[in-house]
Design an enzyme around this catalytic site. Structure first.
Site, short mmCIF file in Angstrom:
data_model
loop_
_atom_site.label_atom_id
_atom_site.label_comp_id
_atom_site.label_asym_id
_atom_site.label_seq_id
_atom_site.Cartn_x
_atom_site.Cartn_y
_atom_site.Cartn_z
N ASN A 10 0.96 -1.64 0.53
CA ASN A 10 -0.38 0.10 0.20
C ASN A 10 1.10 1.84 0.24
OD1 ASN A 10 -1.48 2.17 1.09
ND2 ASN A 10 -2.92 1.00 1.90
N HIS A 13 1.26 6.25 1.80
CA HIS A 13 1.83 7.52 2.38
C HIS A 13 2.92 7.23 2.07
CE1 HIS A 13 -1.53 7.07 5.61
NE2 HIS A 13 -1.37 6.01 5.93
N HIS A 46 -5.40 3.72 -1.49
CA HIS A 46 -6.93 3.80 -0.60
C HIS A 46 -7.35 5.93 -0.91
CE1 HIS A 46 -9.79 4.24 2.55
NE2 HIS A 46 -11.08 4.07 1.77
N ARG A 48 -9.15 8.73 -1.14
CA ARG A 48 -10.41 8.57 0.38
C ARG A 48 -11.23 9.80 0.13
NH1 ARG A 48 -8.66 6.43 5.60
NH2 ARG A 48 -10.53 7.17 6.04
N ARG A 52 -6.50 12.87 0.82
CA ARG A 52 -5.74 12.67 2.29
C ARG A 52 -4.47 12.64 1.31
NH1 ARG A 52 -7.06 10.02 7.03
NH2 ARG A 52 -9.69 10.89 6.57
N GLU A 73 -8.63 0.45 -2.68
CA GLU A 73 -9.74 0.71 -1.71
C GLU A 73 -10.57 1.36 -1.99
OE1 GLU A 73 -6.62 0.92 1.54
OE2 GLU A 73 -6.16 -1.12 1.34
N THR A 104 -7.94 3.56 8.40
CA THR A 104 -9.51 2.51 8.34
C THR A 104 -9.47 1.84 9.85
OG1 THR A 104 -8.67 2.26 6.42
CG2 THR A 104 -10.88 0.68 7.06
N GLU A 154 -10.50 -9.54 2.57
CA GLU A 154 -9.97 -9.06 3.18
C GLU A 154 -9.99 -9.18 5.13
OE1 GLU A 154 -7.07 -6.57 2.15
OE2 GLU A 154 -6.03 -5.55 3.84
N HIS A 197 -3.65 -4.77 8.03
CA HIS A 197 -3.84 -3.40 8.43
C HIS A 197 -2.39 -3.55 10.14
CE1 HIS A 197 -5.50 0.56 9.03
NE2 HIS A 197 -5.38 0.20 10.78
N1 PXP Z 1 -5.50 -3.14 3.76
C1 PXP Z 1 -6.99 -2.38 3.88
C2 PXP Z 1 -8.58 -2.93 3.29
C3 PXP Z 1 -6.17 -1.17 4.91
O1 PXP Z 1 -7.70 -0.15 4.61
C4 PXP Z 1 -5.47 -0.90 4.72
C5 PXP Z 1 -5.23 1.07 5.30
O2 PXP Z 1 -5.00 1.55 4.51
C6 PXP Z 1 -4.24 -1.13 4.72
C7 PXP Z 1 -4.70 -3.00 4.54
C8 PXP Z 1 -2.74 -1.41 5.05
O3 PXP Z 1 -2.77 -1.06 6.78
P1 PXP Z 1 -0.84 -0.29 7.06
O4 PXP Z 1 -1.05 0.64 6.31
O5 PXP Z 1 -1.23 -0.36 8.90
O6 PXP Z 1 -0.29 -1.70 6.74
#
Ligand code: PXP
Length: 246
Positions: A10, A13, A46, A48, A52, A73, A104, A154, A197
């Site tokens: 992901n 960030h 994602h 949003r 952001r 996402e 999330t 998931e 997550h």
């Molecule tokens: N999976 C989903 C569906 C998420 O919403 C997120 C956070 O955006 C993640 C995985 C990844 O989580 P993290 O950034 O804490 O590794």
């Protein structure tokens, strides 16, 4: 049999840091290219409601820059549905979204939102997009996912990750059992289980060892480690830990 566990990275960030200054640097597309080069199996982003981190134009640029499957996402809204149908990512993961939350924070209430989710899921499926639901590892939510005919769920590993951080070993074991039991039940019913997550180098292995899991999606920690070590070493280290756990 325990198959290969895919790693979806992901890259939200990277965009968070870019947006802090409002310009183009650092570019999440460059992160996607690095992930592709060093053995990541997919890119997760994602979009949003408040934009952001990932922005609309990033999606097309990410899709153009790598052949890795894009897992979008998205909240279950008309706006996001239209964007998903326009971009046709490989996969769409429907997540709950609250404007004021930092991330999330919990799973989607698939069981309580059946009527709202069903038409969105069917339009995504009709467009050839593989749909998943980001849910708590509970029988109630898994049953709802089954009824809605999604091919993937998931499981939210946030409770597990928090318990590990707090050193609450009993809760860690409870959470692991819940995720493991629900992964087995999902697979038995023909749904491919994923998880994500809050996963880190320290807590990923017991999750990665769950044999039915096919994919982990990991973001915040990897991007944080990338600041110190570089993105490629961070992805390679996570990949290695996941492989060692199988
Ligand atoms: N999976 C989903 C569906 C998420 O919403 C997120 C956070 O955006 C993640 C995985 C990844 O989580 P993290 O950034 O804490 O590794």
């Amino acid at each position: 049999m325990t198959g290969k566990l895919r790693l979806g990275v992901n890259i939200d960030h990277v965009a968070t840091i870019r947006n802090a200054r409002g310009g183009d640097h650092p570019d999440p597309v460059r992160a996607a290219e690095i992930v592709a080069r060093c053995g990541g199996d997919g890119i997760t982003a994602h979009l949003r409601e408040d934009r952001r981190h990932i922005r609309d134009d990033d999606l097309k640029r990410i899709q153009g820059a790598t052949d890795l499957p894009l897992n979008l996402e998205m909240a279950a809204t008309e706006e996001m549905l239209a964007i998903a149908l326009a971009h046709k990512p490989h996969a769409a993961c429907i997540v709950p979204e609250k404007r004021e939350e930092r991330t999330t924070e919990g799973g989607l209430d698939a069981a309580g939102q059946h009527n709202h989710l069903t038409p969105i899921i069917s339009q995504l499926k009709d467009a050839g997009i593989r749909v998943s639901l980001f849910i708590e590892a509970s029988e109630r939510q898994l049953d709802a996912a089954l009824q809605m005919g999604v091919p993937v769920v998931e499981f939210h590993t946030g409770e597990y990750a928090h318990a590990a951080l707090d050193g609450d070993h009993e809760k860690v074991e409870r959470e692991l059992k819940r995720i493991s039991d629900m992964s087995a039940l999902a697979a038995k019913n023909g749904i491919e289980p994923h998880a994500g997550h809050g996963l880190t180098y320290e807590n990923v292995q017991p999750i990665a060892a769950i044999p039915q899991l096919a994919e982990l999606n990991i973001g915040h920690y990897l991007i944080g480690e990338a600041i110190f070590d570089g993105l490629e070493p961070a992805v390679l280290r996570m990949r290695e830990l996941m492989d060692l756990a199988r």
